[in-house]
Design a protein around this motif. Structure first.
Motif, PDB file in Angstrom:
ATOM      1  N   ASP A   1     -11.727 -28.088  14.763  1.00  0.00           N
ATOM      2  CA  ASP A   1     -10.525 -27.859  15.556  1.00  0.00           C
ATOM      3  C   ASP A   1      -9.294 -27.596  14.713  1.00  0.00           C
ATOM      4  OD1 ASP A   1     -11.439 -27.942  18.167  1.00  0.00           O
ATOM      5  OD2 ASP A   1     -11.559 -30.116  18.154  1.00  0.00           O
ATOM      6  N   GLU A   2      -9.194 -28.255  13.574  1.00  0.00           N
ATOM      7  CA  GLU A   2      -8.012 -28.083  12.740  1.00  0.00           C
ATOM      8  C   GLU A   2      -7.886 -26.655  12.236  1.00  0.00           C
ATOM      9  OE1 GLU A   2      -8.229 -30.919   9.649  1.00  0.00           O
ATOM     10  OE2 GLU A   2      -7.905 -32.649  10.968  1.00  0.00           O
ATOM     11  N   ARG A   3      -9.020 -25.954  12.150  1.00  0.00           N
ATOM     12  CA  ARG A   3      -8.999 -24.578  11.689  1.00  0.00           C
ATOM     13  C   ARG A   3      -8.418 -23.640  12.737  1.00  0.00           C
ATOM     14  NH1 ARG A   3      -8.759 -25.540   6.759  1.00  0.00           N
ATOM     15  NH2 ARG A   3      -9.893 -27.459   6.483  1.00  0.00           N
ATOM     16  N   PHE A   4      -8.454 -24.065  14.002  1.00  0.00           N
ATOM     17  CA  PHE A   4      -7.919 -23.239  15.069  1.00  0.00           C
ATOM     18  C   PHE A   4      -6.564 -23.774  15.495  1.00  0.00           C
ATOM     19  CE2 PHE A   4     -12.619 -22.719  16.183  1.00  0.00           C
ATOM     20  CZ  PHE A   4     -12.763 -21.741  15.217  1.00  0.00           C
ATOM     21  N   SER A   5      -5.666 -23.922  14.527  1.00  0.00           N
ATOM     22  CA  SER A   5      -4.346 -24.470  14.803  1.00  0.00           C
ATOM     23  C   SER A   5      -3.479 -23.459  15.530  1.00  0.00           C
ATOM     24  CB  SER A   5      -3.672 -24.886  13.494  1.00  0.00           C
ATOM     25  OG  SER A   5      -3.606 -23.795  12.609  1.00  0.00           O
ATOM     26  N   ALA A   6      -2.371 -23.945  16.044  1.00  0.00           N
ATOM     27  CA  ALA A   6      -1.505 -23.112  16.873  1.00  0.00           C
ATOM     28  C   ALA A   6      -1.047 -21.862  16.147  1.00  0.00           C
ATOM     29  CB  ALA A   6      -0.296 -23.936  17.320  1.00  0.00           C
ATOM     30  N   GLN A   7      -0.676 -21.983  14.858  1.00  0.00           N
ATOM     31  CA  GLN A   7      -0.144 -20.838  14.161  1.00  0.00           C
ATOM     32  C   GLN A   7      -1.190 -19.754  13.937  1.00  0.00           C
ATOM     33  OE1 GLN A   7      -0.276 -23.939  12.999  1.00  0.00           O
ATOM     34  NE2 GLN A   7      -0.797 -24.038  10.805  1.00  0.00           N
ATOM     35  N   GLU A   8      -2.493 -20.136  13.986  1.00  0.00           N
ATOM     36  CA  GLU A   8      -3.546 -19.158  13.795  1.00  0.00           C
ATOM     37  C   GLU A   8      -3.867 -18.396  15.080  1.00  0.00           C
ATOM     38  OE1 GLU A   8      -4.904 -18.112  11.176  1.00  0.00           O
ATOM     39  OE2 GLU A   8      -4.200 -19.565   9.714  1.00  0.00           O
ATOM     40  N   ARG A   9      -3.297 -18.809  16.191  1.00  0.00           N
ATOM     41  CA  ARG A   9      -3.632 -18.173  17.461  1.00  0.00           C
ATOM     42  C   ARG A   9      -2.751 -16.957  17.755  1.00  0.00           C
ATOM     43  NH1 ARG A   9      -4.202 -23.978  20.649  1.00  0.00           N
ATOM     44  NH2 ARG A   9      -5.851 -24.754  19.324  1.00  0.00           N
ATOM     45  N   ILE A  10      -1.888 -16.629  16.855  1.00  0.00           N
ATOM     46  CA  ILE A  10      -1.035 -15.469  17.051  1.00  0.00           C
ATOM     47  C   ILE A  10      -1.820 -14.244  16.611  1.00  0.00           C
ATOM     48  CG2 ILE A  10       1.118 -14.360  16.378  1.00  0.00           C
ATOM     49  CD1 ILE A  10       2.232 -17.141  15.795  1.00  0.00           C
ATOM     50  N   LEU A  11      -2.063 -13.342  17.547  1.00  0.00           N
ATOM     51  CA  LEU A  11      -2.877 -12.169  17.261  1.00  0.00           C
ATOM     52  C   LEU A  11      -2.002 -11.056  16.707  1.00  0.00           C
ATOM     53  CD1 LEU A  11      -5.508 -10.600  17.383  1.00  0.00           C
ATOM     54  CD2 LEU A  11      -4.964  -9.980  19.746  1.00  0.00           C
ATOM     55  N   ASP A  12      -2.322 -10.604  15.509  1.00  0.00           N
ATOM     56  CA  ASP A  12      -1.587  -9.482  14.940  1.00  0.00           C
ATOM     57  C   ASP A  12      -2.599  -8.458  14.427  1.00  0.00           C
ATOM     58  OD1 ASP A  12      -2.538 -11.138  13.012  1.00  0.00           O
ATOM     59  OD2 ASP A  12      -0.776 -11.051  11.711  1.00  0.00           O
ATOM     60  N   GLY A  13      -3.104  -7.670  15.343  1.00  0.00           N
ATOM     61  CA  GLY A  13      -4.107  -6.678  14.999  1.00  0.00           C
ATOM     62  C   GLY A  13      -5.343  -6.834  15.853  1.00  0.00           C
ATOM     63  N   GLU A  14      -6.460  -6.298  15.368  1.00  0.00           N
ATOM     64  CA  GLU A  14      -7.709  -6.328  16.118  1.00  0.00           C
ATOM     65  C   GLU A  14      -8.231  -7.761  16.213  1.00  0.00           C
ATOM     66  OE1 GLU A  14     -12.030  -4.004  16.116  1.00  0.00           O
ATOM     67  OE2 GLU A  14     -10.557  -3.666  14.515  1.00  0.00           O
ATOM     68  N   PRO A  15      -8.677  -8.196  17.402  1.00  0.00           N
ATOM     69  CA  PRO A  15      -9.124  -9.582  17.565  1.00  0.00           C
ATOM     70  C   PRO A  15     -10.559  -9.812  17.136  1.00  0.00           C
ATOM     71  CG  PRO A  15      -9.264  -8.451  19.651  1.00  0.00           C
ATOM     72  CD  PRO A  15      -8.656  -7.472  18.682  1.00  0.00           C
ATOM     73  N   MET A  16     -10.865 -11.053  16.906  1.00  0.00           N
ATOM     74  CA  MET A  16     -12.235 -11.476  16.625  1.00  0.00           C
ATOM     75  C   MET A  16     -13.086 -11.307  17.876  1.00  0.00           C
ATOM     76  SD  MET A  16     -13.534 -15.340  15.801  1.00  0.00           S
ATOM     77  CE  MET A  16     -15.301 -15.750  15.768  1.00  0.00           C
ATOM     78  N   THR A  17     -14.352 -10.897  17.703  1.00  0.00           N
ATOM     79  CA  THR A  17     -15.293 -10.794  18.814  1.00  0.00           C
ATOM     80  C   THR A  17     -16.606 -11.469  18.421  1.00  0.00           C
ATOM     81  OG1 THR A  17     -16.248  -8.687  18.076  1.00  0.00           O
ATOM     82  CG2 THR A  17     -14.306  -8.587  19.538  1.00  0.00           C
ATOM     83  N   ILE A  18     -17.384 -11.859  19.411  1.00  0.00           N
ATOM     84  CA  ILE A  18     -18.686 -12.469  19.124  1.00  0.00           C
ATOM     85  C   ILE A  18     -19.607 -11.451  18.471  1.00  0.00           C
ATOM     86  CG2 ILE A  18     -20.762 -13.443  20.180  1.00  0.00           C
ATOM     87  CD1 ILE A  18     -18.983 -14.798  22.225  1.00  0.00           C
ATOM     88  N   GLN A  19     -19.584 -10.204  18.969  1.00  0.00           N
ATOM     89  CA  GLN A  19     -20.431  -9.167  18.381  1.00  0.00           C
ATOM     90  C   GLN A  19     -20.045  -8.906  16.931  1.00  0.00           C
ATOM     91  OE1 GLN A  19     -23.220  -7.608  19.735  1.00  0.00           O
ATOM     92  NE2 GLN A  19     -23.367  -7.005  17.584  1.00  0.00           N
ATOM     93  N   GLY A  20     -18.752  -8.905  16.674  1.00  0.00           N
ATOM     94  CA  GLY A  20     -18.303  -8.716  15.296  1.00  0.00           C
ATOM     95  C   GLY A  20     -18.784  -9.831  14.390  1.00  0.00           C
ATOM     96  N   THR A  21     -18.778 -11.052  14.918  1.00  0.00           N
ATOM     97  CA  THR A  21     -19.260 -12.199  14.141  1.00  0.00           C
ATOM     98  C   THR A  21     -20.752 -12.087  13.884  1.00  0.00           C
ATOM     99  OG1 THR A  21     -17.560 -13.577  15.184  1.00  0.00           O
ATOM    100  CG2 THR A  21     -19.346 -14.712  14.032  1.00  0.00           C
TER     101      THR A  21
ATOM    102  N   PHE B   1     -17.409 -23.125  18.449  1.00  0.00           N
ATOM    103  CA  PHE B   1     -16.205 -22.677  17.758  1.00  0.00           C
ATOM    104  C   PHE B   1     -16.141 -21.156  17.634  1.00  0.00           C
ATOM    105  CE2 PHE B   1     -16.126 -27.120  16.147  1.00  0.00           C
ATOM    106  CZ  PHE B   1     -14.905 -27.443  16.699  1.00  0.00           C
ATOM    107  N   ILE B   2     -17.286 -20.505  17.468  1.00  0.00           N
ATOM    108  CA  ILE B   2     -17.293 -19.040  17.413  1.00  0.00           C
ATOM    109  C   ILE B   2     -16.893 -18.470  18.773  1.00  0.00           C
ATOM    110  CG2 ILE B   2     -18.788 -17.015  17.218  1.00  0.00           C
ATOM    111  CD1 ILE B   2     -20.363 -18.566  15.066  1.00  0.00           C
ATOM    112  N   GLU B   3     -17.439 -19.050  19.844  1.00  0.00           N
ATOM    113  CA  GLU B   3     -17.097 -18.588  21.188  1.00  0.00           C
ATOM    114  C   GLU B   3     -15.632 -18.858  21.508  1.00  0.00           C
ATOM    115  OE1 GLU B   3     -19.289 -18.823  25.444  1.00  0.00           O
ATOM    116  OE2 GLU B   3     -18.758 -20.775  24.597  1.00  0.00           O
ATOM    117  N   THR B   4     -15.169 -20.054  21.168  1.00  0.00           N
ATOM    118  CA  THR B   4     -13.783 -20.424  21.446  1.00  0.00           C
ATOM    119  C   THR B   4     -12.804 -19.548  20.673  1.00  0.00           C
ATOM    120  OG1 THR B   4     -14.426 -22.725  21.845  1.00  0.00           O
ATOM    121  CG2 THR B   4     -12.104 -22.299  21.380  1.00  0.00           C
ATOM    122  N   ALA B   5     -13.109 -19.271  19.424  1.00  0.00           N
ATOM    123  CA  ALA B   5     -12.227 -18.439  18.599  1.00  0.00           C
ATOM    124  C   ALA B   5     -12.109 -17.035  19.162  1.00  0.00           C
ATOM    125  CB  ALA B   5     -12.751 -18.397  17.161  1.00  0.00           C
ATOM    126  N   SER B   6     -13.232 -16.503  19.646  1.00  0.00           N
ATOM    127  CA  SER B   6     -13.189 -15.150  20.211  1.00  0.00           C
ATOM    128  C   SER B   6     -12.424 -15.131  21.534  1.00  0.00           C
ATOM    129  CB  SER B   6     -14.612 -14.614  20.419  1.00  0.00           C
ATOM    130  OG  SER B   6     -15.327 -15.416  21.355  1.00  0.00           O
TER     131      SER B   6
END
Length: 244
Positions: free
Chosen positions: A8-28, A201-206
């Motif tokens: 959870d600490e890796r998905f902190s608030a400051q990391e949730r700001i999207l600047d560019g193409e987003p992460m996807t499950i398929q990409g992962t 975490f992969i699903e949540t991040a995407s």
């Protein structure tokens, strides 16, 4: 958390700001496949040296690769953005380790590597299906259990490493007796449950549309768990075969 980089600490608030193409499950998934290619390449290096008459350099290769791979994981823990640069060499180094270790096990017990690989991927598929069907859900309680279990197992291995320098071993746990087999079964179970955490975490991040760099980060995290799971299955099969 059970996985050293996916928490959870890796998905902190400051990391949730999207600047560019987003992460996807398929990409992962694509990144995971790339890492498997690197893993196989590393394994090929170990196997080549073993069967080219240069087997004496494989043990130091395994030790050195394991140490460097661990350092790369630590660096990634503190800098997520570096995952896209460090994940491929990490997978390559882990391949060197797994290739050498697997060859040694295969030399002692024919067919054990194929069995371990098959069981590892079967476990991966089964746990993914259980996760998608919501039969096993990631919860804070599961997280707490995994954290305690991983910490306990890590402590056991640390003590074993320390006492091994004095020519000793923890009684029962690392031999092929009932206690040793039960211990291995428990550790394999813990590693398998850790996959649920990785999927979550992969699903949540995407879903949070985190930056594209998280694809490498998530792929590396899953690779760490799969490597651990494979090694524990390999040890368990070796214990079971030695009883025959």
């Amino acid at each position: 958390m059970s996985n050293p980089i996916l928490n959870d600490e890796r998905f902190s608030a400051q990391e949730r700001i999207l600047d560019g193409e987003p992460m996807t499950i398929q990409g992962t998934v694509n990144k995971i496949l790339m890492l498997f290619v690197c893993l196989l390449a590393g394994a090929g290096i170990s196997v080549y040296f073993l069967f080219s008459g240069q087997g004496s350099i494989v043990p130091p290769m395994i030790t050195g690769s394991a140490i460097i791979a661990f350092i790369l994981v630590l660096i990634t823990c503190f800098n997520i953005r570096r995952a896209k640069y460090l994940a491929p060499p990490y997978a390559l180094l882990e391949g060197v380790v797994l290739g050498g270790v697997s060859a040694l096990f295969e030399h002692a017990i024919q067919g054990i590597v194929l069995q371990a690989v098959a069981l590892t991927f079967t476990t991966l598929v089964v746990m993914l299906l259980l996760y998608k069907a919501k039969i096993i859900k990631y919860t804070e309680k599961l997280n707490a259990i995994l954290f305690t279990a991983i910490l306990s197992v890590g402590a056991v291995y640390l003590v074993q490493i320390i006492v091994s320098f004095f020519g000793r071993s923890i009684p029962g746990i690392f031999d092929n007796g009932p206690v040793g087999i039960v211990f291995s079964l428990v550790v394999v179970g813990i590693a398998a449950l850790s996959l649920i955490q990785d999927f979550y975490f992969i699903e949540t991040a995407s879903q949070r549309m985190l930056p594209k760099d998280y694809e490498w980060y998530g792929a590396m995290g899953l690779m760490i768990t799969l490597v651990w799971l494979y090694m524990e299955i390999l040890r368990l099969l070796a214990k079971l075969n030695s009883r025959r």
